[in-house]
Design an enzyme around this catalytic site. Structure first.
Site, PDB file in Angstrom:
ATOM      1  N   ASP A  99     -97.757  -8.599   9.388  1.00 12.83           N
ATOM      2  CA  ASP A  99     -98.255  -9.025  10.687  1.00 12.83           C
ATOM      3  C   ASP A  99     -99.539  -8.256  10.968  1.00 12.83           C
ATOM      4  OD1 ASP A  99     -98.197 -10.114  13.378  1.00 12.83           O
ATOM      5  OD2 ASP A  99     -96.031 -10.210  13.152  1.00 12.83           O
ATOM      6  N   ASP A 200    -101.585 -12.166  14.678  1.00 18.08           N
ATOM      7  CA  ASP A 200    -101.133 -12.229  16.062  1.00 18.08           C
ATOM      8  C   ASP A 200    -102.240 -12.744  16.995  1.00 18.08           C
ATOM      9  OD1 ASP A 200     -98.877 -11.368  17.804  1.00 18.08           O
ATOM     10  OD2 ASP A 200    -100.412 -10.093  18.711  1.00 18.08           O
ATOM     11  N   GLU A 255    -101.520 -17.089  14.573  1.00 14.38           N
ATOM     12  CA  GLU A 255    -100.788 -17.500  15.775  1.00 14.38           C
ATOM     13  C   GLU A 255    -101.814 -17.966  16.805  1.00 14.38           C
ATOM     14  OE1 GLU A 255     -97.560 -15.761  18.976  1.00 14.38           O
ATOM     15  OE2 GLU A 255     -99.320 -14.591  18.439  1.00 14.38           O
ATOM     16  N   HIS A 331     -89.447 -14.667  16.836  1.00 12.14           N
ATOM     17  CA  HIS A 331     -89.028 -13.550  17.689  1.00 12.14           C
ATOM     18  C   HIS A 331     -89.474 -13.717  19.143  1.00 12.14           C
ATOM     19  CE1 HIS A 331     -93.138 -12.878  16.681  1.00 12.14           C
ATOM     20  NE2 HIS A 331     -93.232 -11.935  17.604  1.00 12.14           N
ATOM     21  N   ASP A 332     -90.293 -14.718  19.441  1.00 15.48           N
ATOM     22  CA  ASP A 332     -90.761 -14.951  20.815  1.00 15.48           C
ATOM     23  C   ASP A 332     -90.099 -16.166  21.466  1.00 15.48           C
ATOM     24  OD1 ASP A 332     -92.634 -12.862  20.722  1.00 15.48           O
ATOM     25  OD2 ASP A 332     -94.187 -14.177  19.902  1.00 15.48           O
TER      26      ASP A 332
END
Ligand code: GLC
Length: 556
Positions: A99, A200, A255, A331-332
């Site tokens: 990430d 991210d 993302e 995870h979000d």
């Protein structure tokens, strides 16, 4: 589709390190824990592992606030443990994606600690500093996790911008030194041999010129829409590609909340001059997701016609030009089976398999979030004290206590549907002590249904969600039409059945998924198929579709 690459043929498994496997019994997952579970991932058949951030971090936002990009958070292990993990992953024939969080750092990063000291030090221009306007914030932007997007630092007499928490100051990408520092971090990990990055909120790095006010009501969604896909984003991604990515054989996914499919054609161009794919948000932004403050929230399930429109739009827009990522959850996001399927004991398994089919047969690279392959569900919390995630907790305090816009009971119902914590409970390995995650009490409570839903049980049952996912992954690896076929929607107005065709070199697949608990009838010519590739029922009743039935036919 020329020049097919391994990123197009891969299936990715997302590991949330904190909640995957604890090996040293401190209650938190770690790198050696992941090593222990590699045979399990190999058995599932995935190709690539994506790890959420494992770098040094004060953990205000579970690692998305990095204080040192080149060292490992001691809770997860050491750099030696990392090197071992990477080599074990490669030994198994798997790949590793890290990430990359470079829209912002932690406020504990040395760059920020220096930057905040004065207007004329080496790092003073690494962040976005502005003078007060009439003694106030420079503009009306609100932050993603509540409150203004600006925090005042008396020492500098200025505000700094943070689109997320105050502990996550935004980097100033206009500064070439910032970009060089990012390239340096990327090379550090790539030279170790990592196989790619998930980036991210990478579409937020280029801020609009002059940082204008966001339109009313200027909550975070308006700010995000204003900042996303900023004027220099393509330039920055090009530069990143030219200076770093193009020198390595890697896979990248950016993302990109708020980005449009039309823009993603450039970001994911098959020319490979920016990124390989993006995480788009259209299908996970449908009601009941929107901000309850705007009065849009209801507890009705997502409308199937809207879901089809969202996913279908991206399928068509990128076909032959760019490349999609495919995901239901991460995870979000809440757990897929609870959000898009039916997590009641009667329909959990069949609807989890139905969702798997619907997604894995699309064009793109599928991402499986840990536990999705077991049909893990939302945790159904009823009390604010049960939550860990700062977004959920801040959101509650802002809307219920501060703005008094929504009552506590409704807000808790909303969080139970939507909170990121639904995804973050520890992985359910077995029905024993702490679900086999740790010998001590985990950092975050287990979902109590681990006694019924766990890996050990599923590996014993040939009909489990696990084996179904294993088959979906195998089918993709074995069939070019699943990997490269185009997307042809069928009956977009049907609000009960999600059906589509994919065509490639004279072959076709027909995918039919019943999204309801009703028995329906639909005839799309499945009677003429050569083969039924996969189905979540034991037998095939042709046009009859039982609750959550899903099937894939091959035409040769
Ligand atoms: C991304 C991450 C999320 C994090 C945010 C800020 O959306 O996935 O977990 O809170 O960025 O870094």
């Amino acid at each position: 589709m020329a020049n097919k690459k391994w990123f197009q043929d891969s299936v990715v498994y997302q590991v949330y390190p904190m909640s995957f496997q604890d090996s040293n019994n401190d209650g938190v997952g770690d790198l050696s824990g992941i090593v222990q579970r590699l045979p399990y991932l190999k058995k599932l058949g995935v190709d690539v592992i994506w790890l959420n951030p494992i770098y040094k971090s004060p953990n205000k936002d579970n690692g998305y606030d990095i204080s040192d990009y080149k060292s490992i958070n001691p809770t997860y292990g050491t750099m030696v443990d990392f090197d071992n993990l990477l080599s074990q992953i490669h030994k198994q024939g798997l790949k590793l994606m890290m990430d990359l969080v470079v829209n912002h750092t932690s406020d504990q990063h040395k760059w920020f600690k220096e930057s905040r000291k004065s207007k004329d030090n080496k790092y003073s221009d690494y962040y976005i500093w502005r003078d007060p306007v009439d003694g106030h914030e420079p503009n009306n932007w609100r932050a993603a996790f509540g409150g203004p997007a600006w925090t005042y630092v008396p020492q500098r007499g200025q505000y700094y911008l943070h689109l997320f928490a105050p502990g996550q100051p935004d980097l100033n990408w206009e500064n070439p030194q910032v970009r060089e520092s990012v390239w340096d971090i990327m090379r550090f990990w790539l030279d170790k041999g990592v196989d790619g990055f998930r980036m991210d909120v990478i579409n937020l790095i280029s801020k609009p010129a002059g940082l204008p006010d966001a339109p009313a009501p200027a909550m975070y969604p308006e700010v995000e829409a204003l900042v996303a896909d900023g004027p220099k984003l393509n330039d920055y991604l090009h530069e990143m590609n030219e200076k770093v990515l193009s020198h390595y054989d890697v896979m990248t996914v950016g993302e990109m909340p708020s980005s449009k499919a039309e823009d993603a054609v450039d970001y994911t161009s098959l020319k490979e001059d920016e990124l390989n794919m993006v995480f788009q948000f259209q299908h996970v932004s449908l009601a009941p997701n929107p901000n309850p403050k705007l009065g849009k929230w209801n507890d009705q399930p997502v409308k199937l016609t809207e879901l089809k429109e969202a996913l279908g739009h991206w399928q068509k827009a990128l076909d032959g030009k760019g490349w999609n990522s495919l995901y239901w959850n991460n995870h979000d996001q809440p757990r897929a089976v609870s959000r898009f399927g039916n997590d009641s004991p009667k329909y959990r398994e069949v609807s989890a398999k139905m969702l798997g089919t619907t997604l894995h047969m699309l064009q793109g690279t599928p991402f499986v979030f840990e536990g999705e392959e077991l049909g893990m569900t939302n945790v159904h919390y009823t009390d604010l004290n049960q939550y860990e995630d700062l977004e959920s907790i801040n959101f509650y305090h802002e809307l219920v206590d501060q703005d008094k816009i929504i009552d506590g009971k409704t807000m808790l119902k909303y969080l139970a549907h939507i909170s990121r914590d639904n995804a973050r409970t520890p992985m359910q390995w077995d029905s024993g002590l702490n679900a086999g995650f740790s010998k001590v009490e985990p950092w975050f409570a287990l979902n109590p249904n681990y006694k019924q839903i766990n890996t050990e049980e599923e590996l014993k049952d040939q009909n489990s969600v696990f084996y179904y996912y294993q088959k979906l992954i195998r089918l993709r690896h074995d069939n070019e039409v699943i990997r490269y076929g185009n997307y042809e929607e069928i009956d977009p107005q049907d609000d009960q059945v999600f059906s589509y065709r994919r065509n490639y070199k004279g072959q076709a697949i027909l995918v039919i998924s019943n999204f309801t608990d009703q028995t329906l009838s639909r005839d799309y010519g499945q009677g003429k198929a050569n083969e039924l590739l996969i189905s979540n029922y034991d037998d095939d009743k042709g046009a009859e579709l039982r609750p959550y039935e899903s099937k894939v036919y091959l035409f040769r």
